[in-house]
Design a protein around this motif. Structure first.
Motif, mmCIF file in Angstrom:
data_model
loop_
_atom_site.group_PDB
_atom_site.id
_atom_site.type_symbol
_atom_site.label_atom_id
_atom_site.label_comp_id
_atom_site.label_asym_id
_atom_site.label_seq_id
_atom_site.Cartn_x
_atom_site.Cartn_y
_atom_site.Cartn_z
ATOM 1 N N LEU A 113 0.824 -1.209 0.000
ATOM 2 C CA LEU A 113 0.000 0.000 0.000
ATOM 3 C C LEU A 113 0.857 1.257 0.000
ATOM 4 N N ALA A 114 1.995 1.236 0.670
ATOM 5 C CA ALA A 114 2.891 2.399 0.666
ATOM 6 C C ALA A 114 3.371 2.692 -0.754
ATOM 7 N N SER A 115 3.681 1.639 -1.508
ATOM 8 C CA SER A 115 4.098 1.820 -2.898
ATOM 9 C C SER A 115 2.982 2.430 -3.729
ATOM 10 N N VAL A 116 1.765 1.932 -3.539
ATOM 11 C CA VAL A 116 0.612 2.473 -4.268
ATOM 12 C C VAL A 116 0.377 3.926 -3.889
ATOM 13 N N ALA A 117 0.479 4.246 -2.607
ATOM 14 C CA ALA A 117 0.231 5.617 -2.149
ATOM 15 C C ALA A 117 1.175 6.602 -2.827
ATOM 16 N N ARG A 118 2.419 6.218 -2.994
ATOM 17 C CA ARG A 118 3.372 7.103 -3.663
ATOM 18 C C ARG A 118 3.013 7.283 -5.148
ATOM 19 N N GLU A 119 2.605 6.209 -5.784
ATOM 20 C CA GLU A 119 2.202 6.308 -7.195
ATOM 21 C C GLU A 119 0.975 7.198 -7.354
ATOM 22 N N VAL A 120 0.020 7.040 -6.453
ATOM 23 C CA VAL A 120 -1.203 7.843 -6.537
ATOM 24 C C VAL A 120 -0.884 9.315 -6.310
ATOM 25 N N PHE A 121 -0.001 9.607 -5.358
ATOM 26 C CA PHE A 121 0.369 11.008 -5.122
ATOM 27 C C PHE A 121 1.030 11.598 -6.362
ATOM 28 N N ALA A 122 1.896 10.828 -7.017
ATOM 29 C CA ALA A 122 2.547 11.315 -8.234
ATOM 30 C C ALA A 122 1.515 11.582 -9.332
ATOM 31 N N ARG A 123 0.535 10.687 -9.447
ATOM 32 C CA ARG A 123 -0.534 10.901 -10.427
ATOM 33 C C ARG A 123 -1.329 12.159 -10.086
ATOM 34 N N ASP A 124 -1.641 12.323 -8.803
ATOM 35 C CA ASP A 124 -2.397 13.503 -8.381
ATOM 36 C C ASP A 124 -1.627 14.785 -8.668
ATOM 37 N N ALA A 125 -0.313 14.764 -8.412
ATOM 38 C CA ALA A 125 0.506 15.942 -8.655
ATOM 39 C C ALA A 125 0.507 16.304 -10.140
ATOM 40 N N ALA A 126 0.622 15.285 -10.995
ATOM 41 C CA ALA A 126 0.599 15.528 -12.436
ATOM 42 C C ALA A 126 -0.756 16.075 -12.878
ATOM 43 N N ARG A 127 -1.822 15.534 -12.310
ATOM 44 C CA ARG A 127 -3.156 16.020 -12.652
ATOM 45 C C ARG A 127 -3.353 17.464 -12.198
#
Length: 383
Positions: free
Chosen positions: A353-367
């Motif tokens: 889940l920690a790995s997913v959380a970092r990916e989601v934050f990166a996606r959110d930042a790009a959005r």
């Protein structure tokens, strides 16, 4: 030292499983019955209420609750984490239909309470089986599938991953959890899922305290859920040990709880939609968090000794206390025994889940950057 994101996620998820395992064997009983059965308050992991006859003793049979076994709270939490691993982005009600339902009906896992490998569907409660009935067999709109289900803590009890993926963003956690929980619950059951996810997200913020977590929950909670939390928080302010708070907390939440005084014999109005009521578990978990001042051991033991639906109460309070303090906040002897007894790797879901959380934050930042750029172009003529 301030816990890192990884440490908070690990502490939160291990804290949830340990709280669940501690509360399981005394679920459904009163504080007085717990004292009579165990010769005092629960101070750690205990065996089944009916001892060796757990396979046949009603009303628990055939589940081996106790001896460090986690319940459906943890099974559902881990299943939702596996959904995040597949989607690797924010979830919605359609993710429940497309990914969580197949997890429940098609992938055997070790069920500690059954002491066997089985489909999660064979263990989860009727309110969770509703997800499969409505989405797999009834082909309901995922966003509306929760309507008609009994209103309880079933959705809230496994929403911790939503709060952790939205770490330090309570508003985002609340909105995402409401969408996810729409496939499972309605009314105050769905609201509790959103508020609990928000509380977990708030607990991940640097410098977070039990008080800041409760403030975040109250800033978003609506209707009876907000009123119930306010009532419990007011009582919790006058107590610094759970022993003196057990009866006052129950008295504070009772007007909002539809189940009634006898947990095993719910009232005729139990678990029906209402804007005036709330689940019992979340307000009490937040109250115990305040009384325990965020200390994991005190918070969770208070939740366990409260009785009634104490496995879910201890799961929720354990999630938040674990997020506040990180893995070191959870007694290592408890987590080791739960992992061994339940045959679970409690660290693997947290790492995933920690790995997913970092990916989601990166996606959110790009959005966000794309939105800012588009908005700047749209408003450039105004300058």
């Amino acid at each position: 030292m301030t816990p890192t994101l990884d440490d908070r996620i690990t502490g939160s998820l291990i804290g949830a499983a340990v709280g669940d395992a501690l509360g399981g064997p005394v679920e459904g009983y009163t504080p007085e019955q717990i004292v009579e059965r165990h010769g005092g308050r629960i101070t750690g992991i205990v065996g089944p209420w009916h001892g060796a006859s757990w396979r046949t003793a009603r009303p628990i049979a055939p589940y081996h609750k106790g001896d460090g076994h986690v319940t459906d709270d943890t099974l559902m939490t881990h299943a939702l984490i596996r959904v995040y691993e597949k989607v690797r982005d924010h979830l919605d009600a359609y993710a429940v239909a497309d990914h969580l339902v197949p997890e429940l009906i098609g992938k055997p896992v070790w069920i500690p309470e059954l002491e066997a490998e089985a489909l999660p569907l064979q263990r989860i409660f009727l309110a969770e089986k509703w997800i499969v009935t409505r989405l797999h067999y009834g082909h309901a709109d995922p966003r509306e599938a929760g309507h008609g289900n009994i209103v309880n803590c079933g959705a809230a009890m496994y929403m911790a991953p939503v709060g952790l993926v939205n770490a330090a963003n309570p508003e985002g956690a609340y909105a995402e959890a409401l969408d996810v929980a729409g496939a499972h619950q309605s009314s105050y059951g769905r609201e509790a899922a959103g508020v609990f996810a928000a509380a977990v997200a708030a607990a991940c913020a640097p410098g977070a305290t039990p008080e800041s977590v409760v403030r975040a929950a109250l800033s978003l909670a609506k209707d009876g859920t907000r009123s119930a939390i306010e009532a419990v928080v007011e009582v919790a302010a006058h107590h610094r040990d759970f022993e003196s708070a057990l009866a006052p907390l129950r008295e504070a939440v009772a007007p909002f709880d539809t189940v009634g005084p006898d947990y095993r014999a719910p009232s005729l109005g139990a678990r029906r939609p209402s804007r005036l009521h709330a689940i019992e578990e979340l307000p009490v978990a937040l109250g115990m968090l305040l009384i325990g001042e965020g200390d994991y051991r005190h918070t969770v033991l208070g939740s366990v000794n409260y009785g009634r639906d104490c496995d879910s109460i201890a799961t929720m309070s354990g999630v938040i206390a674990g997020a506040l303090g990180g893995e070191d906040a959870v007694p290592a002897d408890w987590s080791k025994r739960v992992a061994e007894a339940s045959r679970l790797d409690l660290h693997a879901p947290a790492e995933a889940l920690a790995s997913v959380a970092r990916e989601v934050f990166a996606r959110d930042a790009a959005r966000r950057r794309a939105h800012e750029s588009a908005y700047a172009a749209l408003t450039s003529a105004d300058r």
